[in-house]
Design a protein around this motif. Structure first.
Motif, PDB file in Angstrom:
ATOM      1  N   ILE A   8      33.914  35.176  55.130  1.00 14.60           N
ATOM      2  CA  ILE A   8      32.633  34.977  54.445  1.00 14.60           C
ATOM      3  C   ILE A   8      32.483  35.938  53.273  1.00 14.60           C
ATOM      4  O   ILE A   8      32.222  35.518  52.132  1.00 14.60           O
ATOM      5  N   ALA A   9      32.623  37.240  53.516  1.00 13.52           N
ATOM      6  CA  ALA A   9      32.372  38.230  52.462  1.00 13.52           C
ATOM      7  C   ALA A   9      33.275  38.029  51.244  1.00 13.52           C
ATOM      8  O   ALA A   9      32.777  37.971  50.110  1.00 13.52           O
ATOM      9  N   PRO A  10      34.609  37.901  51.410  1.00 15.11           N
ATOM     10  CA  PRO A  10      35.436  37.699  50.220  1.00 15.11           C
ATOM     11  C   PRO A  10      35.157  36.377  49.513  1.00 15.11           C
ATOM     12  O   PRO A  10      35.235  36.302  48.283  1.00 15.11           O
ATOM     13  N   THR A  11      34.801  35.340  50.260  1.00 13.33           N
ATOM     14  CA  THR A  11      34.515  34.048  49.636  1.00 13.33           C
ATOM     15  C   THR A  11      33.216  34.104  48.835  1.00 13.33           C
ATOM     16  O   THR A  11      33.139  33.581  47.712  1.00 13.33           O
TER      17      THR A  11
ATOM     18  N   ASP B 133      25.636  31.824  53.487  1.00 12.87           N
ATOM     19  CA  ASP B 133      26.689  31.373  54.402  1.00 12.87           C
ATOM     20  C   ASP B 133      26.037  30.791  55.644  1.00 12.87           C
ATOM     21  O   ASP B 133      24.838  30.994  55.880  1.00 12.87           O
ATOM     22  N   VAL B 134      26.825  30.069  56.423  1.00 14.47           N
ATOM     23  CA  VAL B 134      26.315  29.440  57.641  1.00 14.47           C
ATOM     24  C   VAL B 134      27.146  29.878  58.850  1.00 14.47           C
ATOM     25  O   VAL B 134      27.269  29.152  59.832  1.00 14.47           O
ATOM     26  N   GLY B 135      27.713  31.077  58.773  1.00 15.25           N
ATOM     27  CA  GLY B 135      28.550  31.582  59.852  1.00 15.25           C
ATOM     28  C   GLY B 135      27.742  32.007  61.063  1.00 15.25           C
ATOM     29  O   GLY B 135      26.530  32.240  60.986  1.00 15.25           O
ATOM     30  N   SER B 136      28.422  32.146  62.186  1.00 13.27           N
ATOM     31  CA  SER B 136      27.747  32.446  63.446  1.00 13.27           C
ATOM     32  C   SER B 136      27.536  33.928  63.674  1.00 13.27           C
ATOM     33  O   SER B 136      26.935  34.320  64.674  1.00 13.27           O
TER      34      SER B 136
ATOM     35  N   PRO C 294      29.539  40.370  57.983  1.00  9.39           N
ATOM     36  CA  PRO C 294      29.696  39.853  56.621  1.00  9.39           C
ATOM     37  C   PRO C 294      28.769  40.524  55.614  1.00  9.39           C
ATOM     38  O   PRO C 294      29.155  40.783  54.485  1.00  9.39           O
ATOM     39  N   ARG C 295      27.525  40.807  56.020  1.00 10.71           N
ATOM     40  CA  ARG C 295      26.596  41.454  55.092  1.00 10.71           C
ATOM     41  C   ARG C 295      27.102  42.840  54.698  1.00 10.71           C
ATOM     42  O   ARG C 295      27.057  43.217  53.522  1.00 10.71           O
TER      43      ARG C 295
END
Length: 362
Positions: A67-70, A85-88, A93-94
């Motif tokens: 998530i973070a690099p994308t 993002d829609v990750g779980s 990631p933050r």
């Protein structure tokens, strides 16, 4: 919102794209696997063509570790006005975004609390999120415009926005999502080496408990790797309950009346705690779950049988609140369990019998 870019055309990304496209948003799709993009396009989720300029919102639907690099790469390229993002998992990631040179102002971490055992674009549906919670984790740095775009996305997907702190979210999903997945897999793993005679006795209880054990292991390894601490904490508490329950069951084997009494008390205490916890799980319209009556109908394995039952129930003026299907072992038949308001159960049973259905006594 007029335009959107969905990066990652798996179950969640494609479902969001289908919902947006169905409500008039021009959706652009991107994935490392071009075949998945072609599949999503064929389903009507959008176009595989690159947008002419920045879109209103970029939806990053990739595994937690990416998530973070994308997000940071999309921000550097100026692909959108806002990014979510829609990750779980939300906390990791933050925190990782800054290390990748990302901008926390135009980014918002979100998590739609919806999914299926199947993965990939072919499992996607436009109504996947309807009525389901969609967690938003804004910070003081989050731009108001980005938050509004996220709220618009949630509204277009007909989900219910829930605002939470990112780390509180991760602790919550460890309890209500990640741990159940592991426990389901643990119970299902007991079946792998079980005797065939035992497996043939599987009923609705074991089906309910092991349903999510059919999920993709690769996907869950990525999810659990991003949230290991909170999940381990919950499992440690479950392990303590297991130890107590094992001791209570061993006590029931004793010839000593006092020990057996302790065993009964221990098991009963766990079961009652389970009753209390289950009562807190939201039911229809977010209310506490209702105590429905069950009308069980014997059905053959022929096309159209379920539709005929629902039509007959509708003709009787009875609303079906929930449905379960229990297949009969070794037979081309099964039972459909219709959950209805207790006051409506006698009328439904009488109407179905009148229309020739065979009912099972509950």
């Amino acid at each position: 919102m007029r335009t959107a870019l969905v990066v990652g055309t798996g179950l969640i990304g494609t479902s969001a794209a289908l919902a947006l496209a169905g409500r008039g948003v021009a959706v652009h799709l991107r994935d490392l696997d071009p075949e998945r993009v072609r599949t999503a396009v064929a389903l009507g989720a959008g176009t595989g063509a690159e947008p002419d300029g920045p879109v209103d919102l970029a939806v990053i639907a990739v595994p937690p570790a990416h998530i973070a690099p994308t997000v940071a790469e999309a921000q550097r390229r100026g692909l959108a006005r806002g990014y979510l993002d829609v990750g779980s998992v939300k906390g990791g990631p933050r925190r990782e975004l800054a290390g990748h040179g990302g901008d926390p102002v135009t980014y918002l971490g979100t998590h739609p609390m919806s999914g299926r055992e199947q993965s990939g674009p072919l499992a996607a549906t436009a109504d996947l999120f309807e009525g389901r919670p969609w967690v938003l984790t804004p910070t003081r740095e989050t731009d108001t415009e980005v938050l509004n775009l996220a709220l618009e996305l949630v509204a277009l997907c007909r989900a219910v926005p829930v605002v939470m702190d990112a780390d509180a979210h991760d602790r919550a999903v460890a309890l209500v999502s990640h741990t159940p997945q592991l426990l389901s897999s643990m119970v299902a793993a007991r079946l792998e080496a079980a005797e065939e005679t035992a497996v043939r006795l599987c009923g609705q209880g074991i089906r309910d408990v092991t349903r999510i054990a059919a999920s993709d292991p690769a996907m869950w390894i990525e999810i659990l790797s991003a949230n290991p601490g909170p999940v381990a904490d919950v499992l440690a508490d479950v392990a303590a309950d297991l130890d107590e329950t094992v001791r209570a069951l061993r006590a029931l084997e004793s010839s000593d009346d006092a020990k057996r009494g302790d065993g009964v008390h221990g098991v009963e205490a766990l079961l009652r705690r389970g009753n209390a916890g289950r009562a807190r799980v939201p039911g229809k319209h977010g209310q506490a779950p209702a105590a429905y009556a069950t009308v069980a109908v014997l059905v053959s394995d022929r096309p159209g049988e379920l539709a005929r039952i629902f039509a007959d129930a509708g003709a009787a003026g009875v609303n079906i609140e929930d449905v379960r299907i229990e297949h009969a072992t070794g037979q081309q038949a099964g039972h459909v369990q219709l959950m209805v308001d207790p006051a409506a159960a006698p009328a439904l049973a009488a109407a179905l019998r009148e229309r020739g259905w065979a009912l099972r006594q509950q």
